[in-house]
Design a protein around this motif. Structure first.
Motif, PDB file in Angstrom:
ATOM      1  N   GLU A 122      27.357  27.815  24.238  1.00  0.00           N
ATOM      2  CA  GLU A 122      28.389  26.789  24.274  1.00  0.00           C
ATOM      3  C   GLU A 122      27.729  25.205  23.185  1.00  0.00           C
ATOM      4  O   GLU A 122      27.907  24.917  22.528  1.00  0.00           O
ATOM      5  CB  GLU A 122      29.427  26.211  24.680  1.00  0.00           C
ATOM      6  N   ASN A 123      26.698  24.563  24.097  1.00  0.00           N
ATOM      7  CA  ASN A 123      25.546  23.772  23.688  1.00  0.00           C
ATOM      8  C   ASN A 123      24.521  24.437  22.208  1.00  0.00           C
ATOM      9  O   ASN A 123      24.611  23.448  21.248  1.00  0.00           O
ATOM     10  CB  ASN A 123      24.914  23.397  24.321  1.00  0.00           C
ATOM     11  N   VAL A 124      24.008  25.448  22.318  1.00  0.00           N
ATOM     12  CA  VAL A 124      23.541  25.902  20.437  1.00  0.00           C
ATOM     13  C   VAL A 124      24.665  26.226  19.768  1.00  0.00           C
ATOM     14  O   VAL A 124      24.397  24.977  18.649  1.00  0.00           O
ATOM     15  CB  VAL A 124      22.946  27.359  20.778  1.00  0.00           C
ATOM     16  N   ALA A 177      35.359  17.546  18.801  1.00  0.00           N
ATOM     17  CA  ALA A 177      37.333  17.575  17.619  1.00  0.00           C
ATOM     18  C   ALA A 177      37.768  19.676  18.551  1.00  0.00           C
ATOM     19  O   ALA A 177      37.237  20.044  18.989  1.00  0.00           O
ATOM     20  CB  ALA A 177      36.707  17.874  16.235  1.00  0.00           C
ATOM     21  N   ALA A 178      38.940  20.036  17.424  1.00  0.00           N
ATOM     22  CA  ALA A 178      39.395  20.912  17.651  1.00  0.00           C
ATOM     23  C   ALA A 178      38.492  22.806  18.051  1.00  0.00           C
ATOM     24  O   ALA A 178      38.452  23.043  18.682  1.00  0.00           O
ATOM     25  CB  ALA A 178      40.633  21.239  16.787  1.00  0.00           C
ATOM     26  N   GLY A 179      37.302  22.602  17.111  1.00  0.00           N
ATOM     27  CA  GLY A 179      37.088  23.768  17.283  1.00  0.00           C
ATOM     28  C   GLY A 179      35.675  23.892  18.381  1.00  0.00           C
ATOM     29  O   GLY A 179      35.516  24.681  19.210  1.00  0.00           O
ATOM     30  N   THR A 204      34.671  25.413  23.844  1.00  0.00           N
ATOM     31  CA  THR A 204      35.251  24.460  25.380  1.00  0.00           C
ATOM     32  C   THR A 204      35.833  25.679  26.645  1.00  0.00           C
ATOM     33  O   THR A 204      35.215  26.491  27.398  1.00  0.00           O
ATOM     34  CB  THR A 204      34.781  23.111  25.442  1.00  0.00           C
ATOM     35  N   LEU A 205      37.140  25.853  25.938  1.00  0.00           N
ATOM     36  CA  LEU A 205      38.053  26.146  26.763  1.00  0.00           C
ATOM     37  C   LEU A 205      37.761  28.382  26.889  1.00  0.00           C
ATOM     38  O   LEU A 205      38.297  28.639  27.968  1.00  0.00           O
ATOM     39  CB  LEU A 205      39.250  25.791  25.726  1.00  0.00           C
ATOM     40  N   ILE A 206      37.665  28.677  25.484  1.00  0.00           N
ATOM     41  CA  ILE A 206      36.852  29.654  26.186  1.00  0.00           C
ATOM     42  C   ILE A 206      36.142  30.481  26.919  1.00  0.00           C
ATOM     43  O   ILE A 206      36.436  31.071  27.560  1.00  0.00           O
ATOM     44  CB  ILE A 206      36.282  30.088  24.677  1.00  0.00           C
ATOM     45  N   TRP A 207      34.785  28.949  27.058  1.00  0.00           N
ATOM     46  CA  TRP A 207      33.883  29.771  27.938  1.00  0.00           C
ATOM     47  C   TRP A 207      34.653  29.524  29.261  1.00  0.00           C
ATOM     48  O   TRP A 207      34.162  29.819  30.458  1.00  0.00           O
ATOM     49  CB  TRP A 207      32.133  28.956  27.447  1.00  0.00           C
ATOM     50  N   ALA A 208      35.371  28.577  29.126  1.00  0.00           N
ATOM     51  CA  ALA A 208      35.680  27.687  30.877  1.00  0.00           C
ATOM     52  C   ALA A 208      36.854  28.776  31.353  1.00  0.00           C
ATOM     53  O   ALA A 208      36.284  29.151  32.724  1.00  0.00           O
ATOM     54  CB  ALA A 208      36.710  26.381  30.177  1.00  0.00           C
TER      55      ALA A 208
END
Length: 533
Positions: free
Chosen positions: A65-67, A110-112, A117-121
């Motif tokens: 996610e950070n990348v 923002a949304a993207g 973040t929601l996916i990896w969480a």
């Protein structure tokens, strides 16, 4: 992070600073994930191997996610890099860099970014439940609530930290921004308070509820987080709304005051609604506004006694303007027969006529870029090309002289007549004087010649005469121009060639009579002293 270390780091890294700053903020997500796993260890008992699996999965998803976030920030960093690389910072580059940097914190959360973040969480929670053998309810549900709190807190922290670390670059760009540039709005103070205060309540309440409960299970932790969420949705949200109003109302009042000032209303005042920082800011603004009002009154006074352009330079550069060489065209305007009128009229009548006369003449001069440099009783010295340089100063002076002749004839008829002498050349323009009393003037032979050419209009019967030096600089058509016989001028070894525009109202006479009158000048002493000698 403290402000000074950030500025020092920016000074050292230069154009590389934005990427390094963003990288440091993004990397903190790994620390947040680690802290979340440490809290989870209180409620879930697992072997070291299981914890290592969960740790690797969570940190791996965070790295991915950070990348993605860093890649998304590349366009913003490229815009900033172009601004840094420019030798002379263009306004458009500055506007683009400012917009990119100030909008970057919101874009990165923002949304993207939130969806990623929601996916990896969600994937991390699935792995935790699978490794730990937790059921979807209540274990998965409690972890979902906890993850929501952690992710929300992380998003808020990331937004605030990005604003903080990018501030040195934004401050460096700000001097290059034009005052009239349209700048995109960022997240308002109202939304910061409405989101931040309840979120702090949730995080604090969830942690306190979990650690204060005697039951170390996920059910107790989930219940504590749920209670904290309910409290934040009611009590904390209401309090943050009131807090937002207490901040925003005085700030909005101050903003409205500044808008009125920008529109030219200096009589307004900012309401001082309290003794806090915003109230003291409003009071300081009123003090500064009083200074603006004093400057405006001074400006009005200077404009009444000094040419407005000279007044502006005096306010900006100080009371003394160093003399500088300028090529100008000078027009000397004089009222004919004024001495005889003054002997028969009262002082009030003289003043009234002069003010009426100058009220007609000065606006015409200013309309064509001329400066009413000096009022000398019934005479006026006008300069074209100083203090503001004019490339067409000769054309402007001749046009203005013709228009002055027409305006005076229309206003006064035969009651008042003028003579206008025009000449071009190099002069020294600047302030002169002593004893704390100075005046802006122009000095040079071109000024003296214009004065003496005006005197010759009495011999030729012309209203306007201009020299050959002026005629050679003309680039535009000024109607029919009639040549005059060369006239002797004191201080000149040779006679000066003169020209008269027909539209200026020349009195028709034969060339022979004009030559006779001009010849008489060679045997007469010039009665008037030189102007600017």
């Amino acid at each position: 992070m403290p402000r000074r270390p950030l500025h020092e780091l920016y000074r050292r890294l230069g154009a590389r600073y934005p990427f390094v700053a963003v990288l440091l903020v993004v990397a903190q997500a790994h620390v947040v994930v680690l802290c979340g796993l440490l809290v989870l260890a209180r409620y879930v008992s697992l072997s070291l191997a299981d914890w290592l699996i969960i740790f690797a999965v969570a940190q791996g998803f965070t790295l991915v996610e950070n990348v993605a976030v860093l890649r998304a920030s590349r366009s913003t960093l490229d815009v900033t890099a172009r601004w840094h690389a420019a030798d002379e910072h263009a306004e458009q580059d500055a506007i683009a860099a400012w917009r990119a940097l100030t909008g970057m914190p919101l874009r990165m959360v923002a949304a993207g970014a939130a969806i990623r973040t929601l996916i990896w969480a969600t994937l991390t929670i699935v792995v935790i439940c699978w490794v730990a053998g937790l059921p979807a309810f209540p274990g998965g549900f409690a972890l979902g609530l906890a993850a929501t709190v952690v992710i929300s807190a992380g998003i808020l922290v990331r937004f605030l930290e990005l604003e903080l670390v990018l501030r040195p670059v934004v401050e460096a760009i700000t001097p290059d921004l034009p005052d009239t540039a349209y700048l995109d709005a960022t997240l308002s103070l109202r939304w910061r308070l409405l989101v931040g205060v309840p979120l702090i309540t949730v995080v604090t309440g969830g942690i306190v509820a979990g650690f204060s409960s005697g039951d170390a299970g996920l059910s107790a932790f989930g219940l504590g987080v749920a209670v904290a969420l309910a409290a934040s949705a009611t009590i904390a949200l209401g309090l943050s709304s009131l807090l937002a109003r207490s901040f925003i109302a005085p700030i909005r009042a101050l903003q409205e005051t500044t808008e009125r000032v920008a529109a030219g209303d200096l009589r307004t005042r900012a309401p001082v609604l309290g003794g806090d920082e915003i109230g003291r800011l409003a009071r300081s603004f009123n003090v500064a506004l009083e200074g603006l009002r004093e400057r405006d009154r001074l400006h009005e006074a200077l404009d009444a006694y000094v040419d407005p352009v000279v007044a502006e330079r005096l306010l900006d550069e100080g009371p003394r303007l160093e003399g500088e060489l300028r090529e100008v065209t000078v027009a000397f305007i004089d009222i004919r027969g004024f001495t005889a009128f003054a002997e028969q009229a009262t002082a009030h009548e003289v003043f009234s006529l002069l003010n009426e006369f100058y009220g007609v003449v000065v606006p015409v001069l200013e309309r064509y870029g001329g400066s009413a440099n000096a009022f000398q009783g019934d005479g006026l010295l006008a300069v074209f090309g100083a203090p503001v340089a004019l490339t067409d100063h000769a054309d402007a002076a001749v046009t203005a002289a013709i228009e002055v002749a027409r305006a005076v004839r229309q206003r006064f008829g035969q009651r008042l007549q003028v003579g206008i002498g025009v000449n071009s050349g190099t002069v020294v323009a600047g302030t002169i004087g002593g004893g704390n009393r100075v005046t802006f003037t122009v000095i040079g032979d071109a000024v003296n010649t214009a004065h003496r050419v005006e005197a010759i209009t009495r011999q030729t019967g012309d209203v306007v005469l201009f020299t050959e030096e002026t005629r050679r600089r003309l680039r535009r058509d000024h109607g029919t121009i009639s040549g005059r016989p060369p006239a002797p001028v004191r201080g000149k070894r040779t006679a000066v060639r003169l020209h008269a525009p027909m539209l200026a109202g020349r009195v028709e006479e034969g060339i022979g009579e004009l030559e006779q009158r001009l010849g008489e000048l060679a045997h007469e002493r010039d009665a008037g002293p030189g102007v600017g000698a």
